[in-house]
Motif scaffolding. Sequence first.
Motif, PDB file in Angstrom:
ATOM      1  N   SER A 222       0.830  -1.203   0.000  1.00  0.00           N
ATOM      2  CA  SER A 222       0.000   0.000   0.000  1.00  0.00           C
ATOM      3  C   SER A 222       0.866   1.255   0.000  1.00  0.00           C
ATOM      4  CB  SER A 222      -0.933   0.003   1.211  1.00  0.00           C
ATOM      5  OG  SER A 222      -0.192   0.050   2.428  1.00  0.00           O
ATOM      6  N   GLY A 223       2.036   1.172   0.637  1.00  0.00           N
ATOM      7  CA  GLY A 223       2.938   2.309   0.635  1.00  0.00           C
ATOM      8  C   GLY A 223       3.415   2.635  -0.757  1.00  0.00           C
ATOM      9  N   PHE A 224       3.798   1.629  -1.513  1.00  0.00           N
ATOM     10  CA  PHE A 224       4.241   1.872  -2.883  1.00  0.00           C
ATOM     11  C   PHE A 224       3.070   2.212  -3.804  1.00  0.00           C
ATOM     12  CE2 PHE A 224       7.982  -0.482  -1.311  1.00  0.00           C
ATOM     13  CZ  PHE A 224       8.963   0.402  -1.717  1.00  0.00           C
ATOM     14  N   GLN A 225       1.872   1.762  -3.462  1.00  0.00           N
ATOM     15  CA  GLN A 225       0.695   2.171  -4.222  1.00  0.00           C
ATOM     16  C   GLN A 225       0.487   3.675  -4.104  1.00  0.00           C
ATOM     17  OE1 GLN A 225      -1.080   0.403  -6.330  1.00  0.00           O
ATOM     18  NE2 GLN A 225      -2.420   2.138  -6.811  1.00  0.00           N
ATOM     19  N   GLY A 226       0.790   4.215  -2.925  1.00  0.00           N
ATOM     20  CA  GLY A 226       0.698   5.654  -2.739  1.00  0.00           C
ATOM     21  C   GLY A 226       1.649   6.401  -3.648  1.00  0.00           C
ATOM     22  N   LEU A 227       2.841   5.837  -3.874  1.00  0.00           N
ATOM     23  CA  LEU A 227       3.803   6.434  -4.797  1.00  0.00           C
ATOM     24  C   LEU A 227       3.242   6.445  -6.216  1.00  0.00           C
ATOM     25  CD1 LEU A 227       6.586   7.428  -5.749  1.00  0.00           C
ATOM     26  CD2 LEU A 227       7.384   5.057  -5.632  1.00  0.00           C
ATOM     27  N   LEU A 228       2.666   5.326  -6.629  1.00  0.00           N
ATOM     28  CA  LEU A 228       2.098   5.237  -7.974  1.00  0.00           C
ATOM     29  C   LEU A 228       0.975   6.262  -8.146  1.00  0.00           C
ATOM     30  CD1 LEU A 228       1.817   3.873 -10.726  1.00  0.00           C
ATOM     31  CD2 LEU A 228       0.386   2.126  -9.641  1.00  0.00           C
ATOM     32  N   GLU A 229       0.181   6.446  -7.098  1.00  0.00           N
ATOM     33  CA  GLU A 229      -0.926   7.393  -7.192  1.00  0.00           C
ATOM     34  C   GLU A 229      -0.426   8.819  -7.415  1.00  0.00           C
ATOM     35  OE1 GLU A 229      -3.183   6.838  -3.650  1.00  0.00           O
ATOM     36  OE2 GLU A 229      -3.968   4.870  -4.267  1.00  0.00           O
ATOM     37  N   VAL A 230       0.629   9.207  -6.707  1.00  0.00           N
ATOM     38  CA  VAL A 230       1.161  10.556  -6.898  1.00  0.00           C
ATOM     39  C   VAL A 230       1.735  10.696  -8.301  1.00  0.00           C
ATOM     40  CG1 VAL A 230       2.858  12.257  -6.122  1.00  0.00           C
ATOM     41  CG2 VAL A 230       1.606  10.903  -4.444  1.00  0.00           C
ATOM     42  N   ASP A 231       2.454   9.687  -8.778  1.00  0.00           N
ATOM     43  CA  ASP A 231       2.994   9.748 -10.133  1.00  0.00           C
ATOM     44  C   ASP A 231       1.881   9.863 -11.169  1.00  0.00           C
ATOM     45  OD1 ASP A 231       5.818   9.845 -10.088  1.00  0.00           O
ATOM     46  OD2 ASP A 231       5.942   7.728  -9.545  1.00  0.00           O
ATOM     47  N   ARG A 232       0.788   9.164 -10.960  1.00  0.00           N
ATOM     48  CA  ARG A 232      -0.322   9.264 -11.899  1.00  0.00           C
ATOM     49  C   ARG A 232      -0.960  10.655 -11.842  1.00  0.00           C
ATOM     50  NH1 ARG A 232      -2.266   4.990 -14.592  1.00  0.00           N
ATOM     51  NH2 ARG A 232      -1.490   2.918 -14.095  1.00  0.00           N
ATOM     52  N   GLN A 233      -1.120  11.169 -10.638  1.00  0.00           N
ATOM     53  CA  GLN A 233      -1.708  12.503 -10.490  1.00  0.00           C
ATOM     54  C   GLN A 233      -0.858  13.570 -11.169  1.00  0.00           C
ATOM     55  OE1 GLN A 233      -1.988  12.835  -6.242  1.00  0.00           O
ATOM     56  NE2 GLN A 233      -3.658  11.344  -6.084  1.00  0.00           N
ATOM     57  N   GLN A 234       0.460  13.387 -11.143  1.00  0.00           N
ATOM     58  CA  GLN A 234       1.366  14.382 -11.717  1.00  0.00           C
ATOM     59  C   GLN A 234       1.681  14.120 -13.185  1.00  0.00           C
ATOM     60  OE1 GLN A 234       3.672  15.756  -7.653  1.00  0.00           O
ATOM     61  NE2 GLN A 234       4.859  14.872  -9.294  1.00  0.00           N
ATOM     62  N   GLY A 235       1.217  13.003 -13.694  1.00  0.00           N
ATOM     63  CA  GLY A 235       1.458  12.703 -15.099  1.00  0.00           C
ATOM     64  C   GLY A 235       2.839  12.166 -15.399  1.00  0.00           C
ATOM     65  N   ASN A 236       3.498  11.584 -14.397  1.00  0.00           N
ATOM     66  CA  ASN A 236       4.837  11.021 -14.586  1.00  0.00           C
ATOM     67  C   ASN A 236       4.709   9.617 -15.188  1.00  0.00           C
ATOM     68  OD1 ASN A 236       5.976  13.332 -13.360  1.00  0.00           O
ATOM     69  ND2 ASN A 236       5.726  12.430 -11.324  1.00  0.00           N
ATOM     70  N   ARG A 237       4.329   9.544 -16.444  1.00  0.00           N
ATOM     71  CA  ARG A 237       3.956   8.273 -17.059  1.00  0.00           C
ATOM     72  C   ARG A 237       5.075   7.243 -17.031  1.00  0.00           C
ATOM     73  NH1 ARG A 237      -0.116   6.452 -20.357  1.00  0.00           N
ATOM     74  NH2 ARG A 237      -1.069   8.522 -20.457  1.00  0.00           N
ATOM     75  N   LYS A 238       6.324   7.675 -17.164  1.00  0.00           N
ATOM     76  CA  LYS A 238       7.423   6.706 -17.227  1.00  0.00           C
ATOM     77  C   LYS A 238       7.562   5.911 -15.940  1.00  0.00           C
ATOM     78  CE  LYS A 238      11.721   7.991 -16.731  1.00  0.00           C
ATOM     79  NZ  LYS A 238      13.046   8.624 -16.881  1.00  0.00           N
ATOM     80  N   TYR A 239       6.923   6.375 -14.854  1.00  0.00           N
ATOM     81  CA  TYR A 239       7.020   5.675 -13.573  1.00  0.00           C
ATOM     82  C   TYR A 239       5.776   4.859 -13.246  1.00  0.00           C
ATOM     83  CZ  TYR A 239      10.961   8.842 -12.994  1.00  0.00           C
ATOM     84  OH  TYR A 239      12.139   9.523 -13.174  1.00  0.00           O
ATOM     85  N   TRP A 240       4.872   4.709 -14.204  1.00  0.00           N
ATOM     86  CA  TRP A 240       3.656   3.960 -13.934  1.00  0.00           C
ATOM     87  C   TRP A 240       3.890   2.457 -14.001  1.00  0.00           C
ATOM     88  CZ3 TRP A 240      -0.645   6.866 -17.173  1.00  0.00           C
ATOM     89  CH2 TRP A 240      -0.710   8.200 -16.742  1.00  0.00           C
ATOM     90  N   GLY A 241       4.901   2.045 -14.722  1.00  0.00           N
ATOM     91  CA  GLY A 241       5.158   0.622 -14.884  1.00  0.00           C
ATOM     92  C   GLY A 241       5.945   0.065 -13.716  1.00  0.00           C
ATOM     93  N   PRO A 242       6.305  -1.197 -13.768  1.00  0.00           N
ATOM     94  CA  PRO A 242       7.081  -1.796 -12.675  1.00  0.00           C
ATOM     95  C   PRO A 242       8.469  -1.185 -12.583  1.00  0.00           C
ATOM     96  CG  PRO A 242       6.960  -3.296 -14.556  1.00  0.00           C
ATOM     97  CD  PRO A 242       6.025  -2.159 -14.851  1.00  0.00           C
ATOM     98  N   PHE A 243       8.977  -1.089 -11.342  1.00  0.00           N
ATOM     99  CA  PHE A 243      10.314  -0.551 -11.126  1.00  0.00           C
ATOM    100  C   PHE A 243      11.361  -1.551 -11.598  1.00  0.00           C
ATOM    101  CE2 PHE A 243       7.919   1.590  -7.655  1.00  0.00           C
ATOM    102  CZ  PHE A 243       8.100   2.890  -8.090  1.00  0.00           C
TER     103      PHE A 243
END
Length: 330
Positions: free
Chosen positions: A240-261
């Motif tokens: 859930s902690g890393f899901q929070g990271l994905l949510e912020v990246d999606r909100q900011q439009g950081n598409r390159k970080y939407w996939g797996p690390f």
Amino acid sequence: MSSYTRETDGDQIASDLSSTIKGKSILITGVSPGGLGAEFAITISKHFPRLLILAGRDVKKAEQTAAKIAEVAPTVEVRTLKLDLASQSQVREAAQEVNAYKEPGYIDVLVNNAGIMATMPYTQTVERIESQFGTNHIGHFLFTNLIMEKLIGADGSARTARVVNVSSDGYRLGHVRFDDWNFDNGTTYNPWRAYGQSKTANMLFSRSLAAKLADRGLISVSLHPGVILDTNLSGHLDASGFQGLLEVDRQQGNRKYWGPFKGKTPLQGVSTHVFASFHDSIMLTNNNGVYLEDNRVFRPEEVLTWGRDDIEAQKLWKLSEELVGEKFLY
């Protein structure tokens, strides 16, 4: 600049730069076993530095890293230093101890590696500064400036020293909130946006140091070591902690970080530490103050503006002075 890639590990770069590491006095913050600071210290210890100073909040953990170094490099002198970056009074005590060292006369490389990431719940430092900003940036800002004479000397003599600030590509998550660094005392707190603010601050701090002290021989850069999931930095985070990271990246439009690390091993993670601390290319004038990833300097267009803007850096320096109650005029 080099043939190194993101897969190159710290051992290879340290071996290539062995003659540069030899004889150097190096201070590293954040050296608990299982972290990148410890991995970096152990990696470079094999190449005969003059002295390694291991600074951390928990001295017993620093001593564990020192014991490991004694196994692989028994002739290298190692000292431990208590440094709690969340307490400005303790930071001042640690700096006073370093400044009192008779030997070495100088510190050649300071690696500000210590940090916390995406901590929950919201907390503040002793001085009531949001913990990630207070620990990751303000504590290092104060410590670095208080020991500056150990780096550049007090007599104006020509010498070269480096300050390496370990940032993160997580700086993308947040600019410095000059009017509200405390997230309205927690009411608007997001752990990842707060982490981003602190990592942006690390980058801007390097730019300020380079601008203010290049003519005194100081080189300062910042870096992202990569995504290293099996270190103690992220040990408190669950899915859930890393899901929070994905949510912020999606909100900011950081598409390159939407996939797996795409992760790195700890030894690969410290390769950029080694490169930034010892590679000759960092000595180039136009590389002072830059940001690195994967053992290379990023071009300005590869860095978000809030992580490289010199006006923002000046504003942060002024804010940092206000938060520590002291001016550092160079």
